[in-house]
Design an enzyme around this catalytic site. Sequence first.
Site, PDB file in Angstrom:
ATOM      1  N   CYS A  79      -1.722   9.851  -7.698  1.00 33.00           N
ATOM      2  CA  CYS A  79      -2.400   8.495  -7.778  1.00 33.00           C
ATOM      3  C   CYS A  79      -2.931   8.230  -8.969  1.00 33.00           C
ATOM      4  O   CYS A  79      -3.349   7.086  -9.355  1.00 33.00           O
ATOM      5  CB  CYS A  79      -3.395   8.262  -6.852  1.00 33.00           C
ATOM      6  SG  CYS A  79      -3.006   8.991  -5.010  1.00 33.00           S
ATOM      7  N   HIS A 323      -2.814   0.140  -2.409  1.00 26.69           N
ATOM      8  CA  HIS A 323      -2.684   1.277  -3.159  1.00 26.69           C
ATOM      9  C   HIS A 323      -1.262   1.592  -3.242  1.00 26.69           C
ATOM     10  O   HIS A 323      -0.590   2.604  -2.601  1.00 26.69           O
ATOM     11  CB  HIS A 323      -3.364   2.374  -2.585  1.00 26.69           C
ATOM     12  CG  HIS A 323      -3.368   3.696  -3.426  1.00 26.69           C
ATOM     13  ND1 HIS A 323      -3.262   3.813  -4.688  1.00 26.69           N
ATOM     14  CD2 HIS A 323      -3.582   5.018  -2.727  1.00 26.69           C
ATOM     15  CE1 HIS A 323      -3.286   5.063  -4.782  1.00 26.69           C
ATOM     16  NE2 HIS A 323      -3.394   5.817  -4.027  1.00 26.69           N
TER      17      HIS A 323
END
Lengths: 379, 141
Positions: A79, A323
């Site tokens: 991430c 996301h």
Amino acid sequence: MDVYVVGAGMTKFGKHPDRDAVDLAVEAVNEAIRDAGVDRRRIQAAYCGHVYGGMVLGQKVLARTGLAGIPLANVENACSSGATAIREGYLAIRAGEYDVVLAFGVEHLTTRFRGALTPGEEDLEGALGLTMPAVYAMRAVRHMTEFGTTREELAYVSVKNKRNASLNPYAQFQNPVTVEDVLNSRPIADPLRLLDCCPVSDGAAAVILASERVVGELGRSRAVRLAAASLRTGTVEVGLPSMAFEPLTRATAQDAYERAGVGPEDVDFAEVHDCFSIAEVLRVEGLGLYPVGEYPKRAARGEADIGGRLPINPSGGLLGKGHPLGATGVAQVVELVRQLRGEAGPRQIEGARVGLAHCRGGKAAGVEGAACTVLIATR
Amino acid sequence: MSETEVVSESYVPFRPGLLRFEGGRGVLVGGRCRGCGAVYFPAPEVCARCQGEDLDRVDLSGRGAVYTYTVVRQSTPEFRTPYVLVYVDFPEGVRVLGQLVGCEPEAVRVGMPVEVVFEEVAKDPQGRPVVGWRFQPAEEA
């Protein structure tokens, strides 16, 4: 040697069944170049952050944007991939190697994943059934045990971020939710429910970084200084440390504050890695922006709202904006740029001069977290 | 499956080097740094605390206490939901993840004493049982 963000662009985050990762990245890159007002022939190098995009995704984007031929590195750090890509560009400019660099991040996650992300089946804990929601659920249990945090306080983090997202046309969620909506949503990993979790998203974001020299030429009025771009990896946990606090976030932030010459008290707003409601709590407390153990109560009182004492995730964060892994860290910087320029519209934080972006990605058995980045931008 | 049933030549450990059977009893095997005494599970090649390269194998106690837990309601296709995951703190000063069995999900609590059990967790490609560890509630010490 100072580094500036001179252009920023992103696609709307959400589900894009009719477009692929390259297509999304092309849109973001072209928007960033136009925003910078720089001739694309002056871009000397590029860094592309993605996780599941496959081999040489970045080069496919260069081929469609008139940039083929320049050096490019594809960067994977879970991430934190997008933020790591920006950091690579930042370091190259600081080293004096380049004057104009493109950094972008992209993910088409809806075609790669459904449901819960895991640390990977080759990971010991992944093979035992650990999912990412489970990691954060177990941290939530500890925060509730150690600090008396309530379920409702955690839900408010999602409520706040989805409300902010409804003010952001680039966000996946355009509708606010209530605490009751969060508490009544489907259970995922107790005590976390569906609306405590960020969605599965597609999207891309891009920034143009420039040296002091080029910024003088382009004009400083819309440039934002990138004052720090720090990266750390999680250390192996020895003994029985608290899972309600993040030493990795703290260590990365300390490095960034030192390099930027600012402290947490100087930060006007932050975009933090709120992959789950509890995650925002751990980030903000790890960054030193709120006292350890107190964030959920203070946020529930409105301190982290836009217009509050210290707004957190005005863009909507991962919970509200979405996301798409590789794009996330870059999109955070897009928000920093828009806020610091005063171009954030209805979610503008008045007088914002220092913004912080935090990403954390990945899990490996035995380490607290895989990669963590803290970027600080100033006006 | 009881502990004795898996002590046959035909079982395959869930991960090499992490568990072993002796006299009909299974144990989890970690590592202890000779230099600073830090205990790990699994054992790394180099101590993360003092960078010492000499680690001894150490048997973990059969009992520990739940540090934190969750009931997983949505997972990957390999796992049937719901299941309970716990991090268990061992007296050796090490924390181990595993599934909790033999207990209603609603009954799990922080601090609850548990013991290690060894069970078949899957079949390998040859159809042999793959044996791993799970936790189950234990009597108060």
